[in-house]
Structure formats: C-alpha cells, structure tokens
Design an enzyme around this catalytic site. Structure first.
Site, PDB file in Angstrom:
ATOM      1  CD  GLU A  61      -2.401  -1.377   2.718  1.00  0.00           C
ATOM      2  OE1 GLU A  61      -3.572  -1.763   2.790  1.00  0.00           O
ATOM      3  OE2 GLU A  61      -1.700  -1.187   3.712  1.00  0.00           O
ATOM      4  N   GLY A 231      -7.518  -6.319  12.020  1.00  0.00           N
ATOM      5  CA  GLY A 231      -8.311  -6.410  10.790  1.00  0.00           C
ATOM      6  C   GLY A 231      -8.138  -5.122  10.005  1.00  0.00           C
ATOM      7  CG  ASP A 232      -4.606  -4.280   8.620  1.00  0.00           C
ATOM      8  OD1 ASP A 232      -4.804  -5.408   8.141  1.00  0.00           O
ATOM      9  OD2 ASP A 232      -3.480  -3.897   8.981  1.00  0.00           O
TER      10      ASP A 232
END
Ligand code: NAD
Length: 345
Positions: A61, A231-232
């Site tokens: 990312e 949780g990403d």
C-alpha cells in the site's frame, strides 16, 4: 543556502538509537500528542483511502497525505504468511517533502515507526474512549506490534495489568519476556475468553488473511473499550459481526475503514463516529459506563505524517541520521546532462 539535494535518512539502526535515547515510553507519549494535534486539524489534510495492491498472499500500500505545507507518504506491506518464513508481516518506509518546492526533507525506515505510531494512535484513542481508571488490558495476538501496544497503553493511559493470549504460546512467552522490565503485572492466558476476564480494554492484534473470529458476542461484557487493529484489509477481520452491532464504533477515515476495517461486515450506511470529531469536541466519545466503545483502527496516512513530523523534530540536534545524496540538483537547473558529463572527469 542549505544543501537541498542532501536528504536526512533514518536507518533502522538510527531509529533504534533515537528511540532508546529518548526512552520508549517517552517517545510513545510524545508521538501520541503529535497524532492528536494532527487529528485536531484534520480538515486541513488531503485525505484519500490508501492505494492498495492486493495479491493472494498480502497487500502493498501507498499512504499519502499533505497539510498544505508538508507532504508525506508511506510504503507499507501486510503479509500474514511472512512470519512463518522468518520475515516481518508488516514492513514500511516513508518520506516527507516540502510542498513549496517538492524536494524531500526526510526519508526514514518505518517498520519500527509504524509499530510505534499504531500503538500511539491506539493509546491516544483509548485516552478518549476507555472507561475511566482502566488498568487492565487483554492483549490478543502477541506478535511484532504487541509490546508497542502494551507500552503505549501504559505510558498514555496508565494500564499496568496485561492478560496476554496468542494461538502460539511461543509468541506470548516472547512478549512477556520482552515486557518483563516495564512494571506490568502480566498473566499468561490460554484462550481469548480467559484473556478478557476483568479487562477494561481489549486489544486484538492478530494477523490472518480471513474473516477470523477472535472474539464472539457472548464473550464481551458491557462497558469495555475494544481496540481492534489487526483487521485492516478487505476479507481480513477479527470480531464477530454481533459485537459491532452492540458497540459504538469509532474510526479514522470512513471511506478507508468501510473497505478495510471490521465495519466491512456492516451495511455501508451503518453509523460510525470519526475520531477527529471526538477529539475536537464535535461528537461524544464514551457517554456511560455500560457502553461498549470500539476503535476500528486500520491505520491512516495522517498518523504516518504525524510520526514523520515527530521524528523530524526529535532528530534536531542529534546525529541519528545519515546524509543521503538523493536529489540530482545541478547548480544550473537546466544542465542536468552537463552534470552527468562532468561526473566522468
Ligand atoms: P505478527 O504476524 O507479528 O503477529 C500476529 C500474531 O497473531 C501472531 O503471533 C499469531 O500467532 C497471532 N494470531 C493469529 N491468529 C490468532 C488467533 N486466532 N488468536 C490469537 N492469536 C492469533 O503481526 P503484527 O506485525 O503484530 O501485526 C498484527 C496485525 O496488525 C496484522 O494483521 C497487521 O496487518 C495489523 N496492523 C494494523 C495496523 C493498524 O494501523 N491498524 C498497523 C500495523 C499492523
């Protein structure tokens, strides 16, 4: 004039030296204050969900933002399977640049800095949402991020009792060994249920590329603060949906969290509160002792910007950086090729 082609570079070695020279807890407290300061001026920032390149094994990312004077971005990956291959799940580096001329002003390792900023963000948020006087935290998932999370909660919120659980007991033993000298009362737990007994703050920080269920609804009692940070990514969550339905949910930047956070399990219009509004007093945080507050933390670019800004200020007057010859900058701006030719002689 300052030599603008030379960019200060903070290596992993120098980052560790700087953090140790500052003191980990002092570093985390200072960083939490910088992040809070930037949340206060949230509206100034350029904001966009991070640019993610997903693959079967993980994600890479880019996380850009700017406050109009300084621009920053971070490169970060998330590969849960890496740990079993002896590699980090998350690695990162990042950069700050001057918006006025576009020249970089700082380049840094950010694997350690990300763990610090994630922990500082969690603690800054818990300072606003956790029940008053919370001292006990369940720490579920005892990997690379966990000790940072524990120390930030201690330094910023006064947590001094830890209940640790990981599916791999070796990870819990590692975390307890690393945290031994920091004044925690620690319990080794054999399940998530056991870990959350008596905890006012529950941190979930596990890594698995699936819809996992680290906590189910019946496990979570009234009045707790849940700090859910593992949780990403799309398809990667930690909490049962029913917990979300019972909680007041607080997020960083909704357009990103709707894609990546626990709330990807909910309808797109399910109400959430943006954390910057709580910090500015525009929205309520914790209202009563029985409310479940949930920070659905996915990590947002502004936090990395704050971390780089903090780092830049902490570096002043130290030698914890190297000068990097990074920008080709000939004396005569149009003679870039001439500079190349002159290098031959
Ligand atoms: P890590 O691989 O070092 O550690 C993860 C730990 O979770 C491992 O010890 C593993 O055994 C444990 N685990 C996996 N499934 C479990 C389960 N069902 N119950 C209990 N423990 C379980 O990873 P890390 O670097 O500590 O990162 C943890 C997570 O946090 C990752 O998913 C990462 O993407 C995420 N993360 C989020 C942010 C953010 O800003 N929100 C920042 C950094 C990392």
């Amino acid at each position: 004039m300052k030599n603008l082609n030379i960019v200060p570079f903070v290596s992993v070695d120098n980052m560790m030296k700087l953090v140790l020279a500052t003191g980990v807890e002092r570093f985390l407290t200072g960083l939490a204050d910088y992040i809070e300061e930037d949340f206060r001026r949230w509206e100034l920032f350029d904001k966009t969900p991070r640019v993610a390149s997903h693959s079967k094994e993980g994600v890479i990312e880019l996380m850009p933002t700017s406050d109009g004077e300084v621009y920053g971005f971070k490169y970060v990956n998330g590969h849960p399977k890496n740990m079993k291959e002896g590699l980090q799940t998350v690695t990162a580096f990042g950069l700050l640049a001057d918006v006025g001329n576009g020249y970089p002003v700082l380049l840094s390792e950010m694997t350690i800095l990300t763990a610090l900023r994630t922990a500082a963000t969690s603690a800054m948020v818990a300072r606003h949402l956790a029940p008053k006087g919370a001292r006990t935290m369940a720490m579920i998932g005892n990997g690379a991020q966990s000790e940072f999370q524990a120390l930030a909660m201690k330094a910023v919120c006064g947590v001094d009792r830890l209940r640790l659980y990981d599916i791999d007991p070796v990870a819990t033993e590692k975390a307890m060994r690393n945290l031994a000298g920091f004044g925690f009362d620690m319990s080794f737990c054999r399940s998530s249920e056991e870990a959350i007994e008596g905890a006012q703050i529950i941190t979930t920080c596990t890594a698995d590329k699936q819809y996992a269920t680290i906590l189910t609804d019946n496990m979570v009692g009234a009045g707790v603060h849940i700090n859910a940070i593992g949780g990403d990514c799309p398809g990667k969550t930690e909490l049962h949906r029913d917990i979300l339905l019972r909680s007041d949910i607080f997020v960083e930047f909704p357009p990103q969290t709707r894609i990546e956070g626990e709330i990807q399990q909910l309808d797109a219009d399910h109400p959430v509160t943006e954390m910057w509004r709580v910090i500015n007093g525009a929205a309520p945080g914790r209202r009563d002792a029985r409310q479940i507050t949930l920070f659905d933390g996915v990590g947002f670019a502004v936090e990395d910007f704050s971390a780089l800004r903090f780092l830049r200020d902490r570096l002043r007057g130290t030698r914890f950086y190297d000068d990097l010859d990074m920008i080709a900058d000939p004396d005569e701006p149009r003679d870039l090729f001439g500079m190349l030719l002159r290098a031959a002689s």
